[in-house]
Design an enzyme around this catalytic site. Sequence first.
Site, PDB file in Angstrom:
ATOM      1  N   GLN A 138      -6.189 -97.718 -56.145  1.00 27.54           N
ATOM      2  CA  GLN A 138      -5.858 -97.328 -57.508  1.00 27.54           C
ATOM      3  C   GLN A 138      -7.075 -96.684 -58.178  1.00 27.54           C
ATOM      4  O   GLN A 138      -8.139 -97.285 -58.258  1.00 27.54           O
ATOM      5  CB  GLN A 138      -5.411 -98.549 -58.316  1.00 27.54           C
ATOM      6  CG  GLN A 138      -5.016 -98.225 -59.730  1.00 27.54           C
ATOM      7  CD  GLN A 138      -4.684 -99.456 -60.555  1.00 27.54           C
ATOM      8  OE1 GLN A 138      -4.408 -99.334 -61.744  1.00 27.54           O
ATOM      9  NE2 GLN A 138      -4.719-100.637 -59.956  1.00 27.54           N
ATOM     10  N   CYS A 166      -3.535 -98.655 -68.215  1.00 29.30           N
ATOM     11  CA  CYS A 166      -4.463 -99.693 -68.659  1.00 29.30           C
ATOM     12  C   CYS A 166      -4.608 -99.667 -70.181  1.00 29.30           C
ATOM     13  O   CYS A 166      -4.951 -98.627 -70.759  1.00 29.30           O
ATOM     14  CB  CYS A 166      -5.825 -99.513 -68.003  1.00 29.30           C
ATOM     15  SG  CYS A 166      -7.031-100.768 -68.526  1.00 29.30           S
ATOM     16  N   HIS A 206       5.488 -99.659 -66.834  1.00 27.37           N
ATOM     17  CA  HIS A 206       5.375-100.892 -67.606  1.00 27.37           C
ATOM     18  C   HIS A 206       6.100-100.645 -68.922  1.00 27.37           C
ATOM     19  O   HIS A 206       5.727 -99.747 -69.680  1.00 27.37           O
ATOM     20  CB  HIS A 206       3.907-101.250 -67.861  1.00 27.37           C
ATOM     21  CG  HIS A 206       3.764-102.519 -68.638  1.00 27.37           C
ATOM     22  ND1 HIS A 206       3.624-103.749 -68.026  1.00 27.37           N
ATOM     23  CD2 HIS A 206       3.756-102.759 -69.969  1.00 27.37           C
ATOM     24  CE1 HIS A 206       3.530-104.686 -68.951  1.00 27.37           C
ATOM     25  NE2 HIS A 206       3.605-104.107 -70.141  1.00 27.37           N
TER      26      HIS A 206
END
Length: 311
Positions: free
Chosen positions: A61, A91, A161
Amino acid sequence: MEGVLDYTLRDLLTSVPGIDQCVTEFIRVTDRLLPSTVFYRMAPELHQQGCTRSGVPVYLQLLGNHPSLMADNAAKAAELGAPGIDLNFGCPAKTVNKSRGGAVLLTEPDLLHEIVAAVRRTVPASIPVTAKMRLGYVDKALAIENAQAIEAAGASTLTIHARTKLEGYKPPAHWEWIARIREQVTLHLVANGEVWNAEDYQRCRHVSGCDDVMLGRGILSNPFLAETLSGQAAAMSHADAWQRLLPMLETYHRQVIDKVSERHVHGRIKQWLNMLQWYFPQAQTLFAEIRCERDPLVILQHIIQQQMLMA
């Protein structure tokens, strides 16, 4: 999952059936081509054909905002044996976003496209390029446009997400937004967010329309969650699961003792136990016992004593 899902914990969690694929903690790309040592440190699985010891592939990643540097580092990871490259656009950490990384890039769909396209052009076609995003930074206005930009750039899979950066980790996860995005793109989507048990898993799949789900905090709080969801084990009582988990805790702590500076060892086991408290009441007791303890060997004795009590 930075600072939590390192190689040691990935190895333990994938020793339990049910996990199909992992990603590393993010590797930060700023101003240079990183040396091989960084990739090997973050992903020792590169010494094992890019897989955990149980054979689960681990994608590398990357997190950054410079298309050519991201591409160069992705190519380096591929040369070292990474089975796939995953790009982090999700993030929410303030320090990361302040330096123009992670979820803040969701305000710039064109830049997302440039980064993914540069990586896809540089990485061999046989190696998948995937991405993870949130529904947006402050709001969801660009959610579909961001997904379309990532798809057009050549990513094969997009994990979403189902919250914005501003929403953080506050329930609920807006899985219905993933369904809206599915209507506008054809690439493979993976749903993520607020999956803690079998009921959440089934509801997430139904609402999002996704066959696949990515587990984060849920599997850290219950390491047997993927095994149960995949139908490879019947649901266990908390007591039986805790008894099965204790040897894993001991193994994890011993490995951390061997690999991490002594002054940091106590923090690792406490961090995991803190997450395990969400599912295991027994973890609350053990966490209370070691909360103020810093000596790794004393902490180890507490874990062993717990096993003796359960025997």
